[in-house]
Design a protein around this motif. Sequence first.
Motif, short mmCIF file in Angstrom:
data_model
loop_
_atom_site.label_atom_id
_atom_site.label_comp_id
_atom_site.label_asym_id
_atom_site.label_seq_id
_atom_site.Cartn_x
_atom_site.Cartn_y
_atom_site.Cartn_z
N THR A 66 -9.53 7.24 1.54
CA THR A 66 -9.84 5.74 1.73
C THR A 66 -9.53 4.98 0.39
O THR A 66 -8.94 4.00 0.50
N ASN A 67 -9.79 5.53 -0.85
CA ASN A 67 -9.46 4.90 -2.19
C ASN A 67 -7.72 5.02 -2.55
O ASN A 67 -7.43 4.11 -3.04
N ALA A 68 -7.20 5.98 -1.96
CA ALA A 68 -5.90 6.69 -2.46
C ALA A 68 -4.96 5.37 -1.61
O ALA A 68 -3.94 5.09 -2.08
N LEU A 69 -5.41 5.32 -0.43
CA LEU A 69 -4.47 4.35 0.55
C LEU A 69 -4.91 2.78 0.50
O LEU A 69 -4.50 1.88 1.20
N ASN A 70 -6.00 2.30 -0.52
CA ASN A 70 -6.69 1.08 -0.54
C ASN A 70 -5.48 0.28 -1.16
O ASN A 70 -5.33 0.46 -2.40
N VAL A 71 -4.86 -0.51 -0.42
CA VAL A 71 -3.74 -1.27 -1.14
C VAL A 71 -4.22 -2.49 -2.42
O VAL A 71 -3.67 -2.68 -3.04
N PHE B 213 -4.43 -4.39 -7.71
CA PHE B 213 -5.16 -4.62 -8.74
C PHE B 213 -4.74 -3.78 -10.02
O PHE B 213 -4.51 -4.48 -11.08
N PHE B 214 -4.61 -2.44 -9.81
CA PHE B 214 -4.15 -1.85 -11.20
C PHE B 214 -2.79 -2.16 -11.63
O PHE B 214 -2.39 -2.08 -12.70
N VAL B 215 -1.99 -2.32 -10.61
CA VAL B 215 -0.55 -2.59 -10.97
C VAL B 215 -0.57 -3.91 -11.87
O VAL B 215 0.15 -4.20 -12.54
#
Length: 142
Positions: free
Chosen positions: A54-59, A64-66
Motif C-alpha cells: 500500500t505504501n510502496a505503490l502510493n504515488v 511528495f518525497f521526490v
Amino acid sequence: IHQFPPLLVLLRWLGAALLLWIGWGAVRARPAPAEAPPPAAHAASRDFGVGFLTNALNVKAMLFFVALCSAVLGGAVSTGLRLALGAWMIFATGAWFCFLAWTLGHPQVRGRLRAWSHWIDRVMGAILLLLGAAMLVEALHG
C-alpha cells in the motif's frame, strides 16, 4: 499544463469537486455500531505485505518525497549522499508506520478511536469542504 491553461483550470475544478465530494461524505459519518464483530485475524506476514505494498505503490507519497528532495537538495549533491538520504527516509517512514501500528492497534486505543471516529470524520470532512469551497472561490475570482 502551463502550455495549456484550460487544462489547469479543469484540474482545479475537478480537485475542488473531489474535495467537496469526499468532505460531504465525511461530514455525514455515523457512529460505528457498539457491538461490532472483531476483525478477522490474519497472519502478520500478510498484514505486513498489504501495508508495505500500500505504501510502496502510493504515488502521492512517492511524489511528495521526490518533490521534497528536489526542493531541499541541489544538483551538487553526491550520489552516495542521495542514496543515504533515501535509505534514511525509508527507515524513518517505516519506523513511523510501525509505531502507528503498534499504538493504534492496542485494543483500548482502537476502542477509543472507534467511539470517536465519526467525530474525527466529521471534522476532517468540514476541513475538506472548506478547502474545496476556497478552491472554487479562487477559481471563480482567480
